[in-house]
Each structure stands twice: as C-alpha cells, then as structure tokens.
Scaffold this motif. Sequence first.
Motif, PDB file in Angstrom:
ATOM      1  N   TYR A  99      42.184  28.495  42.880  1.00  0.00           N
ATOM      2  CA  TYR A  99      41.579  29.276  43.959  1.00  0.00           C
ATOM      3  C   TYR A  99      40.272  28.590  44.361  1.00  0.00           C
ATOM      4  N   TYR A 100      40.147  28.235  45.632  1.00  0.00           N
ATOM      5  CA  TYR A 100      38.915  27.627  46.143  1.00  0.00           C
ATOM      6  C   TYR A 100      38.063  28.745  46.732  1.00  0.00           C
ATOM      7  N   VAL A 101      36.856  28.866  46.207  1.00  0.00           N
ATOM      8  CA  VAL A 101      35.993  29.989  46.593  1.00  0.00           C
ATOM      9  C   VAL A 101      34.628  29.478  47.034  1.00  0.00           C
ATOM     10  N   LEU A 102      33.952  30.313  47.816  1.00  0.00           N
ATOM     11  CA  LEU A 102      32.618  29.984  48.325  1.00  0.00           C
ATOM     12  C   LEU A 102      31.600  30.898  47.658  1.00  0.00           C
ATOM     13  N   ALA A 103      30.539  30.295  47.121  1.00  0.00           N
ATOM     14  CA  ALA A 103      29.455  31.082  46.512  1.00  0.00           C
ATOM     15  C   ALA A 103      28.149  30.343  46.740  1.00  0.00           C
ATOM     16  N   ASP A 104      27.159  31.032  47.233  1.00  0.00           N
ATOM     17  CA  ASP A 104      25.834  30.437  47.496  1.00  0.00           C
ATOM     18  C   ASP A 104      25.943  29.206  48.378  1.00  0.00           C
ATOM     19  N   GLY A 105      26.889  29.232  49.318  1.00  0.00           N
ATOM     20  CA  GLY A 105      27.043  28.136  50.273  1.00  0.00           C
ATOM     21  C   GLY A 105      27.753  26.912  49.719  1.00  0.00           C
TER      22      GLY A 105
ATOM     23  N   ALA B 116      31.274  34.966  38.238  1.00  0.00           N
ATOM     24  CA  ALA B 116      31.631  34.677  36.848  1.00  0.00           C
ATOM     25  C   ALA B 116      31.752  35.962  36.039  1.00  0.00           C
ATOM     26  N   ARG B 117      30.846  36.914  36.254  1.00  0.00           N
ATOM     27  CA  ARG B 117      30.910  38.193  35.541  1.00  0.00           C
ATOM     28  C   ARG B 117      32.150  38.982  35.928  1.00  0.00           C
ATOM     29  N   GLN B 118      32.499  38.971  37.214  1.00  0.00           N
ATOM     30  CA  GLN B 118      33.685  39.696  37.661  1.00  0.00           C
ATOM     31  C   GLN B 118      34.959  39.097  37.070  1.00  0.00           C
ATOM     32  N   LEU B 119      35.023  37.762  37.023  1.00  0.00           N
ATOM     33  CA  LEU B 119      36.186  37.100  36.430  1.00  0.00           C
ATOM     34  C   LEU B 119      36.288  37.417  34.940  1.00  0.00           C
TER      35      LEU B 119
ATOM     36  N   LEU C  63      47.783  45.793  35.606  1.00  0.00           N
ATOM     37  CA  LEU C  63      49.014  45.725  36.384  1.00  0.00           C
ATOM     38  C   LEU C  63      48.717  45.036  37.714  1.00  0.00           C
ATOM     39  N   GLY C  64      49.593  44.095  38.087  1.00  0.00           N
ATOM     40  CA  GLY C  64      49.351  43.368  39.331  1.00  0.00           C
ATOM     41  C   GLY C  64      48.114  42.511  39.233  1.00  0.00           C
ATOM     42  N   ALA C  65      47.997  41.741  38.131  1.00  0.00           N
ATOM     43  CA  ALA C  65      46.774  40.962  37.876  1.00  0.00           C
ATOM     44  C   ALA C  65      46.476  39.982  38.998  1.00  0.00           C
ATOM     45  N   GLU C  66      47.521  39.390  39.584  1.00  0.00           N
ATOM     46  CA  GLU C  66      47.282  38.405  40.649  1.00  0.00           C
ATOM     47  C   GLU C  66      46.688  39.070  41.885  1.00  0.00           C
ATOM     48  N   SER C  67      47.214  40.231  42.252  1.00  0.00           N
ATOM     49  CA  SER C  67      46.662  40.969  43.400  1.00  0.00           C
ATOM     50  C   SER C  67      45.237  41.426  43.104  1.00  0.00           C
ATOM     51  N   ALA C  68      45.007  41.851  41.850  1.00  0.00           N
ATOM     52  CA  ALA C  68      43.668  42.294  41.466  1.00  0.00           C
ATOM     53  C   ALA C  68      42.667  41.150  41.565  1.00  0.00           C
ATOM     54  N   LEU C  69      43.107  39.940  41.181  1.00  0.00           N
ATOM     55  CA  LEU C  69      42.213  38.789  41.267  1.00  0.00           C
ATOM     56  C   LEU C  69      41.893  38.472  42.724  1.00  0.00           C
ATOM     57  N   THR C  70      42.895  38.486  43.578  1.00  0.00           N
ATOM     58  CA  THR C  70      42.667  38.220  45.006  1.00  0.00           C
ATOM     59  C   THR C  70      41.669  39.225  45.582  1.00  0.00           C
ATOM     60  N   LYS C  71      41.795  40.483  45.146  1.00  0.00           N
ATOM     61  CA  LYS C  71      40.855  41.514  45.606  1.00  0.00           C
ATOM     62  C   LYS C  71      39.450  41.221  45.083  1.00  0.00           C
ATOM     63  N   THR C  72      39.350  40.760  43.815  1.00  0.00           N
ATOM     64  CA  THR C  72      38.047  40.427  43.232  1.00  0.00           C
ATOM     65  C   THR C  72      37.381  39.290  44.008  1.00  0.00           C
ATOM     66  N   LEU C  73      38.149  38.292  44.362  1.00  0.00           N
ATOM     67  CA  LEU C  73      37.580  37.141  45.077  1.00  0.00           C
ATOM     68  C   LEU C  73      37.169  37.525  46.497  1.00  0.00           C
TER      69      LEU C  73
ATOM     70  N   ASP D  42      36.239  38.070  50.267  1.00  0.00           N
ATOM     71  CA  ASP D  42      35.939  37.152  51.363  1.00  0.00           C
ATOM     72  C   ASP D  42      35.493  35.778  50.876  1.00  0.00           C
ATOM     73  N   ARG D  43      35.202  35.671  49.567  1.00  0.00           N
ATOM     74  CA  ARG D  43      34.799  34.362  49.034  1.00  0.00           C
ATOM     75  C   ARG D  43      35.971  33.390  48.954  1.00  0.00           C
ATOM     76  N   LEU D  44      37.214  33.917  48.953  1.00  0.00           N
ATOM     77  CA  LEU D  44      38.398  33.078  48.789  1.00  0.00           C
ATOM     78  C   LEU D  44      38.637  32.245  50.045  1.00  0.00           C
ATOM     79  N   LEU D  45      38.649  30.928  49.866  1.00  0.00           N
ATOM     80  CA  LEU D  45      38.903  30.007  50.972  1.00  0.00           C
ATOM     81  C   LEU D  45      40.372  29.618  51.051  1.00  0.00           C
ATOM     82  N   SER D  46      40.988  29.314  49.905  1.00  0.00           N
ATOM     83  CA  SER D  46      42.395  28.925  49.883  1.00  0.00           C
ATOM     84  C   SER D  46      42.886  28.970  48.445  1.00  0.00           C
ATOM     85  N   GLU D  47      44.195  28.899  48.256  1.00  0.00           N
ATOM     86  CA  GLU D  47      44.758  28.826  46.914  1.00  0.00           C
ATOM     87  C   GLU D  47      45.889  27.807  46.898  1.00  0.00           C
TER      88      GLU D  47
END
Length: 356
Positions: A55-61, A15-18, A27-37, A39-44
């Motif tokens: 974006y479906y993400v995994l956090a704390d299981g 939440a803090r990173q977002l 610049l390149g906000a979408e790529s930057a977001l993917t980088k922020t997410l 290994d937590r990113l499961l799918s989009e």
Amino acid sequence: MSRVLRPHGELHVLARQLLEQTKHPVLGAESALTKTLGDRLLSELHSHNTPSTLYYVLADGETYVVKVEFGHAQTLRDEIQWYRDAARRGLSTHLFITGHAGPSMSFLLLKCFGDGSTVDDLALGGASAGELGRHIGRAVDRDIELFHRTQRHVSPSHVHRLTERRLAQRRRQASAFVYLRTLMDADVITINGNEVTGAYRCLNHIIGNPHWVSHLAPDRIGVTFGDLHCGNIIVDGVSTEVVDPRGGPLLPLTYDYGKLVQSIEGGYGAVMAGRYVLRRTGRTEYEFATENVPGYADLGVLLPIGRDERLYLQSLYQAALHFVAMLPHHASAEEETTALYLCGVSLFDKLLARLS
C-alpha cells in the motif's frame, strides 16, 4: 551504528493505527485496513506469487510503503525480524521505519525509494553492463559486509541438509498441481529440440556423487539479504537499495550469489516481465526462449562470481535450485511457472556440463 527513523506527525499516527489493527483479529481485515488508511492511500499493488500487498500512502507530504500480510504471515514476520536484527548489527536500514506481527495481520512501514525501478528494469531497458554492475556491486558489498559480521563455519553436509529439507517441502507443495508433478518427475525435458535432464534427476546425479557434493557445498553460513535477485535491487539515479530481505535460517553467501546468477544468466527477470516465448509441443517438449539482455550477457566478469570457478559453480547450483524451489509460489500461473522450470533445468544442464 545504524539508526532507524522514528515516526512523528502523521506518520506516527499511521504507525499507531497499524499497530492497533495487528493486536486483535478483525473480520474483514483487508477492508478495515483500507478504511484505516483512508485518504492517505495512493495506490495498492498485489502479486500472484507473494502473500504480501503493498500500500502506497502519503504522510507529512512524503510517500511511504506499507507492506501487509493478513493472518499468520510467517514470511513477513521473518522479514520484520531481519530488519530489526540488521539494525542491531549496525547494517544500514534506511528504508525501515517500523513493523509488527500480530494475529490479525503483520505490517512493515518503509520509506519509499525512487519510483520502484529495479536493476531488472534497467537491464530490460537496455542499460549497459557498467551501469548494471555498479548497482549490483553496491548491493553485493552490503551483503558481504553483513555476512562477514555474522558468519560461522559448518560442515558442507549441514548446508546440503538445508537444501534437501527446502526442496522436500517445496516438492510436497508442488504435488498439488498435476502439471507441476509431470514437469518435476520427468527424467528428460526437450527444449527447442534438445534433450536435457529433468531437475530432480539432475539433483540425484549430484547428490550421488560425494566429490560434487563437497565441491558445491560451502562451509560457512551467516546472515544475508537472502533474496538478492535483480528484481529486489532498486535504483534511483545513482543510488541503490535492496528490498524484501529473507529472514530465517543462516545461509551460505552463495545462496545470494545464486539469486544473482538466476537473474543474470537464468532469465528470471525476463520471465517475470513476460518477456519470453513458450509453446508446448509434446508432453514434456517445449519451444522456449527468454528475451536476450545484452547488459547481463556482458556482466559476468564484473562480479566476483565470474572470476572464481568454484564460487561460480556453487552459485550456479544455487541458482538452479532457486528456480525449482520457487515453483509452488508461482503455480497459479501455469505458463509462467513452466517457463521458470525450463530456466532451472537449463541451468542444471549448464552445471552438469561444467562438472563433467
């Protein structure tokens, strides 16, 4: 009082990173977001008819959903405000965790509910009217609760002015597409050999009849979900939730009832699922049919709108308007948009037959 889940652990970090990414244009906000997410990113999930990406993400299981719009993102800004207002009024907001709107992007962080199955999915899969009615009834009860807490009286002309402004804006947006201008300006549309009146000619008939206007325009507005079609009512076993609330102006409750009629009688879910047949046979002549959904066909008497004639007519009117108003958002998919327009004029034809 409704409690909003406070993020902690990995979810708090996410939440803090977002939040940090929303503060400054990147610049390149979408790529930057993917980088922020990372290994937590499961799918989009992208959709052609909405500016949001999920974006479906995994956090704390656990799995969570990050709903994002890049740039100004007025739609998502309004949705964030809706969740905050609903929580302040004590309406249950189990899915909402946090959200923020900024110059770079806006985001909503939501709990994931079930596998994303909707009432439309159940209906198209052959669910009974009873099962569908239970889920829709729960969603309607929550909508009514929120509306009753916030309603105020207005003149019917106020409601009609809201409608006219909305349609004028959408017609301007639609004018960028030649095929849509042809559809919307047509006085007569032929569907399966039957001539029906075009959408804007129908509107002119209604607006030109003061008795019809007063009969179709409610005199109360309030906060509602604002987009209560059956594709936004999600289910997990016997549990029900509503997603994608529409922030913005106060609305009549029949606005949301119209969304339900749009789904139950109008064929909206079948069109969005690609379950329809469409063939153009002339300039404004079509062979068209949506898939029959037995559960929806038997559902009307189970809902309040099926037992009150005036409420039903007001909701039917809103449903027809919804089909016309949504066209610019779908315009990049010409066949789908044409199918939605034909659903709309069919509902207008049903409305005029009931009014006459």
